[in-house]
Design an enzyme around this catalytic site. Sequence first.
Site, PDB file in Angstrom:
ATOM      1  N   GLU A 287       0.812  -1.217   0.000  1.00  0.00           N
ATOM      2  CA  GLU A 287       0.000   0.000   0.000  1.00  0.00           C
ATOM      3  C   GLU A 287       0.851   1.275   0.000  1.00  0.00           C
ATOM      4  O   GLU A 287       0.783   2.094   0.923  1.00  0.00           O
ATOM      5  CB  GLU A 287      -0.968  -0.010   1.188  1.00  0.00           C
ATOM      6  N   GLU A 406      -4.680  -8.461  -0.708  1.00  0.00           N
ATOM      7  CA  GLU A 406      -5.576  -8.389   0.440  1.00  0.00           C
ATOM      8  C   GLU A 406      -6.992  -8.202  -0.090  1.00  0.00           C
ATOM      9  O   GLU A 406      -7.226  -7.382  -0.971  1.00  0.00           O
ATOM     10  CB  GLU A 406      -5.248  -7.206   1.367  1.00  0.00           C
TER      11      GLU A 406
END
Length: 674
Positions: A287, A406
């Site tokens: 991220e 994810e």
Amino acid sequence: MALIAGLGIVTPMIAQAAAGCEVDYRVQHEWPGGFTANVDITNLGEPIDGWELTWTFPDGQEVSSAWNATVTSSGGQQTAVDAGYNGHIASNGSTSFGFNGSWSGSNTDPTDFALNGTVCDGDVDDPTTSPTTTAPTTTPPPDDDTDAAETVAAMQPGWNLGNSLDSVGEDETAWGNPRITQDLIQNISDEGFNSIRIPVTWDDHQGPAPDYAIESDYLDRVEEVVGWALDADLYVLINIHHDSWIWMADMQNNRAEVMDRYEVIWNELADRFRDAPPELLFESVNEPQFDNVDDATGDDLLDELNVAFHDIVRGSGGGNADRVLVLPTLHTNAEQERLDALVDTIDSLDDPNIAATVHYYGFWPFSVNVAGYTTFDDEVRQDVIDNFDRVRDTFVNQGVPVIIGEYGLLGFDAHTGTIEQGEKLKFFEFVGHYANETDITLQLWDNGQHFGRTSFEWSDPELYEMLEASWTGRSGTASTDQVFVERSGTIGDADLTLNLNGTAFEGLREGGTPLEEGADYTVSGDQLTITASALERLVGSQDYGVNADLYAEFSQGAPWRISIVSYDVPVLQDASGPTDSFAIPTQFNGDQLATMEAVYEDGANAGPHDWTSYKEFAQAFQPDRDAGQIELTSDFFDEVDDDRAVTLTFHFWSGETVTYQVTESGGNVTGSAS
């Protein structure tokens, strides 16, 4: 999920002979005329690429549907063939599949199992004399000639070891999870996962400038856990995780230090894992995000990191010369601009062993239960389609495989009950299905709220059953998983819409007892009606709450639970208290809270997210059925004007609504039932 009738033609090939094997056959659930069984296969010989398991039922049982394998019947012999992604079984490795079946008279366990022609009696035979049979063509795991697409396909399905090595603090227990054990890793493999993402945060374990050396003990620990995962026959993905926001986010203002620290980490990891097998993958950063820059600048900064990562790993030689490297988009976002920026980076690297990664937590209002998005409706479904289609069209169709590193629901961060159970299951069923449709590999985010780190049990077995079914096919669902019967009202028929999803409805049962079609329920197309007479019997004495659980059975996939709930209109009582601990005394009377609206007397929206009247579940409000109250949080009152009355409307899953008024003044709240 593959049906016994078969959905396609299997192309045979000559498979390796198994030198020895064991089979653990277990009937997990049984009811009159039907049962569910699980079959664990352990390979005691040389690695197998493509398997076929045969057996004969002693009492003429029949398989109706299966998962993680294709099961066919010829006479009395049953043949289970791997599903492709689970065709490889390492020496002393295991795989499993399951099925639903029917029986009459007796349901004796079969014992004459043979794997690729070798009798599974626990003995190890000479492989030169073991017979061979045909097995389906499968995608073998990559060898030294690594292929990124084959590797990523073999990783489906995957699981995240969240909030452990990625914890920010002294060690892997800093965020509340216990130390990782080899048993945990092996259990993840035994549950049917083929890959594990091991997030790692390095910040507290990296020394000062100018060396930024990683603590040797910490690197040893990471290597130990990676080794356990590889030994469990899992593909493994490791990364730089929460460092992305701890210190890497300052790259625009502090580029030299960020690059120095980043390069040290990847140099040490590349050196430590140079000779690791190709089942180990590296992800450049989790991220990625950067402070005080626009997205275009952020894309450029990420490109610099990704290119440096690629150069370091490839330049270290050994197995790293063609190891699959995983590159994220900015914020791991799947908007087209972010995907296009990563395409530019991948094109410039001209490396066939690159995979792309994004994350997916669903359509945000549904994912956190805000703005009235309480159901898995067409808009929520379309968000899945749009995101996955963009990823497929941009990467997969161009030869770059994709890992959704994810996925889940953001509401899980507050409470796994933020999204109503049936709506949650419909989301995961469809996401699993559409990932298969678009050839995208999924890795479930689990920070300890799903699979017990020491119990090795699922906190929500229904969720796991739906996940497991989604790996190979679709499951039928319905418009709801709850039928509410008002205790003080007249009981009538209950109508539900079946979402068949390509399956066929096969019946309704209570526990192991089939209900009688015509008397207990009727089916017309996709409409299921539970009769009033059946409901009267099922609610019994009509105690508040769930009085019976029915299960809709389909031709494949997980059964769909339908809870029969007795209720009356909930009753709220007057209350007062401080903003940091205010709660409304509530008699739920068997009902379940869905959402809450908050508006001022002039109709303006009150509280946080003032663009909507519907507040966020578990953030602005939260029911506590055991305590008999609905809690309003301090976060809610922080956004409410003093001395200004707010009307709350509570929406319950039965369809009932109840209003209540609160007024805050100087940190204290008074509440009154309308």
